[in-house]
Motif scaffolding. Sequence first.
Motif, PDB file in Angstrom:
ATOM      1  N   ILE A 144      25.440  12.669  51.785  1.00 19.43           N
ATOM      2  CA  ILE A 144      24.029  13.064  51.906  1.00 19.43           C
ATOM      3  C   ILE A 144      23.713  14.228  50.972  1.00 19.43           C
ATOM      4  O   ILE A 144      22.725  14.190  50.234  1.00 19.43           O
ATOM      5  N   GLY A 145      24.575  15.242  50.969  1.00 20.07           N
ATOM      6  CA  GLY A 145      24.372  16.386  50.084  1.00 20.07           C
ATOM      7  C   GLY A 145      24.391  15.967  48.623  1.00 20.07           C
ATOM      8  O   GLY A 145      23.543  16.373  47.828  1.00 20.07           O
ATOM      9  N   LYS A 146      25.339  15.113  48.272  1.00 18.92           N
ATOM     10  CA  LYS A 146      25.443  14.626  46.886  1.00 18.92           C
ATOM     11  C   LYS A 146      24.177  13.866  46.493  1.00 18.92           C
ATOM     12  O   LYS A 146      23.652  14.041  45.395  1.00 18.92           O
ATOM     13  N   ASN A 147      23.658  13.037  47.411  1.00 19.84           N
ATOM     14  CA  ASN A 147      22.439  12.285  47.106  1.00 19.84           C
ATOM     15  C   ASN A 147      21.247  13.214  46.859  1.00 19.84           C
ATOM     16  O   ASN A 147      20.420  12.960  45.980  1.00 19.84           O
ATOM     17  N   LEU A 148      21.163  14.285  47.655  1.00 24.94           N
ATOM     18  CA  LEU A 148      20.058  15.227  47.468  1.00 24.94           C
ATOM     19  C   LEU A 148      20.163  15.919  46.105  1.00 24.94           C
ATOM     20  O   LEU A 148      19.167  16.061  45.388  1.00 24.94           O
ATOM     21  N   VAL A 149      21.376  16.343  45.755  1.00 25.51           N
ATOM     22  CA  VAL A 149      21.573  17.011  44.469  1.00 25.51           C
ATOM     23  C   VAL A 149      21.219  16.040  43.335  1.00 25.51           C
ATOM     24  O   VAL A 149      20.490  16.387  42.410  1.00 25.51           O
ATOM     25  N   GLY A 150      21.686  14.796  43.448  1.00 30.02           N
ATOM     26  CA  GLY A 150      21.386  13.790  42.425  1.00 30.02           C
ATOM     27  C   GLY A 150      19.889  13.589  42.263  1.00 30.02           C
ATOM     28  O   GLY A 150      19.362  13.558  41.144  1.00 30.02           O
ATOM     29  N   GLU A 160      12.493  15.856  54.787  1.00 29.01           N
ATOM     30  CA  GLU A 160      11.349  16.040  53.885  1.00 29.01           C
ATOM     31  C   GLU A 160      11.796  15.894  52.430  1.00 29.01           C
ATOM     32  O   GLU A 160      11.112  15.280  51.610  1.00 29.01           O
ATOM     33  N   LEU A 161      12.969  16.479  52.120  1.00 27.99           N
ATOM     34  CA  LEU A 161      13.478  16.404  50.750  1.00 27.99           C
ATOM     35  C   LEU A 161      13.777  14.948  50.381  1.00 27.99           C
ATOM     36  O   LEU A 161      13.446  14.492  49.279  1.00 27.99           O
ATOM     37  N   LEU A 162      14.357  14.202  51.326  1.00 27.85           N
ATOM     38  CA  LEU A 162      14.704  12.814  51.027  1.00 27.85           C
ATOM     39  C   LEU A 162      13.481  11.951  50.797  1.00 27.85           C
ATOM     40  O   LEU A 162      13.447  11.146  49.857  1.00 27.85           O
ATOM     41  N   ILE A 163      12.435  12.113  51.616  1.00 21.58           N
ATOM     42  CA  ILE A 163      11.272  11.247  51.406  1.00 21.58           C
ATOM     43  C   ILE A 163      10.516  11.650  50.143  1.00 21.58           C
ATOM     44  O   ILE A 163       9.987  10.799  49.435  1.00 21.58           O
ATOM     45  N   ALA A 164      10.516  12.945  49.829  1.00 22.74           N
ATOM     46  CA  ALA A 164       9.891  13.377  48.569  1.00 22.74           C
ATOM     47  C   ALA A 164      10.632  12.743  47.403  1.00 22.74           C
ATOM     48  O   ALA A 164      10.021  12.250  46.445  1.00 22.74           O
ATOM     49  N   ALA A 165      11.976  12.738  47.506  1.00 26.48           N
ATOM     50  CA  ALA A 165      12.775  12.170  46.427  1.00 26.48           C
ATOM     51  C   ALA A 165      12.495  10.674  46.289  1.00 26.48           C
ATOM     52  O   ALA A 165      12.443  10.136  45.183  1.00 26.48           O
TER      53      ALA A 165
END
Lengths: 505, 211
Positions: free
Chosen positions: B103-109, B61-66
């Motif tokens: 993956i974690g780094k991409n979410l934080v970015g 969900e976080l990735l598609i929102a981003a």
Amino acid sequence: MTASVRITLRPLGAAFEVPRGSPLQEVLFPYGVEFPCGGRARCKGCRVRVLEGTLPVTAEQERILSPGELDAGWRLACHCRAEEDLTLELAQWEAAILSDESPFAFTPRSGLGIAIDVGTTTLVAQLLDLRTADVLAVATALNAQARHGADVMSRVGFAVNEKKQELLTALIRTQTGAMIGELLRKGKADPASLTDVVLVGNTVMHHLFCGIDCTPLSRYPFEPVRDGMEPFRAEDLGWSAGGSIRFLPCLGGFVGSDILAGILAVNLHRSDVPLCLIDLGTNGEIVIGSRGGLLCCSTAAGPAFEGARISMGMRAATGAIAEVEPGPGGGLACRTLGDVAPRGICGSGLVDAAAVLLRLGRITPGGRFTGREPSIMIADPVALTQTDIRELQLAKGAIAAGVRILLGKSGLAEGDIARVYLAGAFGNYVNTASAKTIGLVNFPPDRIVPSGNTALRGAKRALFDEPGAYDELASGVRHIALDSDGDFQDVYVEEMRFPTETGDR
Amino acid sequence: MPVIQTLYDAILNGNAKAAKEITQTSLASGVNPQALVDDTMIPAMNEVGRRYEANEYFVPELLIAARAMKASLELIRPLLSARGSEPVGRVVIGTVQGDLHDIGKNLVGAMLEGAGFEVIDLGVDVSPEKFINAAKEKHATLVALSALLTTTMHSMKGVVEKLNESGMRPGVKVMIGGAPVTQKYADEIGADGYSSNANAAVALARRLVAA
Ligand code: B12
Ligand code: FES
């Protein structure tokens, strides 16, 4: 003040004297207590409860144990010393170790052979009569290296950063040597008749046993100096007997000879139809193919299936909820190992519970709890939290994504795979229908074959062949590095979700 | 300016196509791009982050929102730079040397971007030198390091040491994260902050650039 203190362990009933001030990590390890994070106060897997005596609370323990746990007397064994007489309850029990006695085809030879599965956590060895392939004796032990870290990376970190590789090598060689002595004694066998010893294990176990520098395994690109078959003589290892000793070759990356042995055990390399082997350990290795060619990868699922990182998780031992079904009135019915009151939940129980909760609509396909309560009671006092489900999603998604990438590279679909072998303890006990419901394996349940300890079975088979017989097979298996696969992240994120009722993902 | 509810919802639900269309029409009808960011996109991403931290949203969900947020931001960004408006801060982010987990780094970015930071993503397996050079070149205010392996997290120490040597600190702050990393480790190596998830990372970054 006397120089020693007395420690009594419940429920094992063991009592022993140790020097005052000894770290509990050192004194408890031989009794089967595991230290999953290597004693760094991060996992609370080593907790013990003080029934008599006192163990002071330190800042590290306060950080990870809740006030309620501290009040109840729980402490981290890795951060305590025995300063007075103590009676302790262990949160862990001895793990059930898979040994294997299933038959296989072989060509008789004279002499005795020993096959050893050098697991990161457990060691299993069998003594065989090579004329009949009869198992004469079995020995199991917890890997003595485990006190220096539960998973392979912690072990590599200890070897490389703390420069303790030689210690780890000495530990495993001494321990396996002692197991060989034990097997010969138990089997009343003449050490001189031992002609062959075959060892298998993942790449890190291979390097640590063979004394090959682990530094390349600590960072990308993870290219080992040497990962082929390694021959030894008993005197090289400080063993009293052995004959022709060999550690079988690795397949590439972190995929070791335990998986090569798995291929031998289920005859993947001789099959006319495509087959799949999945070893559901912490590292989650997968092989797909047939006699026409094999592909393998490792997916780093993490230890969730072994109960670690799950709030009430535990290994498949007494007191673990191992099966969950829908119960009367929308409730849940559970089976607990050892028919005692439930104390925690193991991997198979977790997969079952998630499958039932999905079917009952208490968690969404996205993994979210539909109710407002912060945790769902499985069987008092064992409950699952939202974070537990998230951990399960990370782990099962990694396995499913690995399978999908390998299928894609082989140009196959799920339906083309004739049989799927699930290896390892968890693979043996998990309910295949539940595994499918949560999308851990997306194959028809009737094609899934729980296969037990395929590493040991394959190692036994290798006792009947020439030492170099598998070098060609090993170098022919193509290793797919998922870390540099452009599609991995997208596939993984898709596979983190649970399948919907209609069957699509 | 009030929240544009349709855009807010499109981001929250991860509908990139809708987010892009709504942004286009809003900009065409003369909406101030900075206001669009401040009053709709940042609040939407704050809510996404809150839900993620509360465990209501997960990685997918976080990735598609981003992605929806980025689709919209791509249209807005050129207009912002044309107006000369400054980001909240400039972050150089990457996964440390020897490690490819991203993956974690991409979410934080993505969350930092959604909070109005300019994010320079150096990717994975990034050497200390590369971090230092990028921080210098891009005039970064923050360096964010991610590591998922116990064997690679030690490379963070090297980055902090090299930054100290270069004389860029304390002007450039260092924040670290990833599964094996802890606050204790951050203190040990002299990093300015640690956080355990992508939402808390935004709060941390805001605090560090304000300090
Ligand atoms: C997915 C995964 C992989 C993928 C990586 C794909 C990719 N592109 O990233 C693949 C399969 C390729 C992989 C490979 C390996 N992996 Co891996 N992997 C995982 C896994 C399952 C999930 C990691 C993940 O993505 N989590 C989801 C994200 C969202 O969470 P996160 O990364 O923690 O990030 C959050 C926070 O930490 C924080 N955060 C992260 N970075 C930062 C930075 C800053 C500045 C801040 C403030 C916060 C912050 O915010 C994020 C969002 O909330 C974990 C196990 C697990 N269950 O966690 C193992 C794990 C990390 N891997 C592990 C290992 C050993 C490996 C391998 C070495 C071995 C192997 N089996 O092949 C290789 C090496 C890869 C390499 N070259 O680096 C081990 C590490 C053990 C250890 N003690 O170090 C783990 C823990 C599994 C295990 N127990 O065995 N892996
Ligand atoms: S807390 Fe992990 S071993 Fe003690």
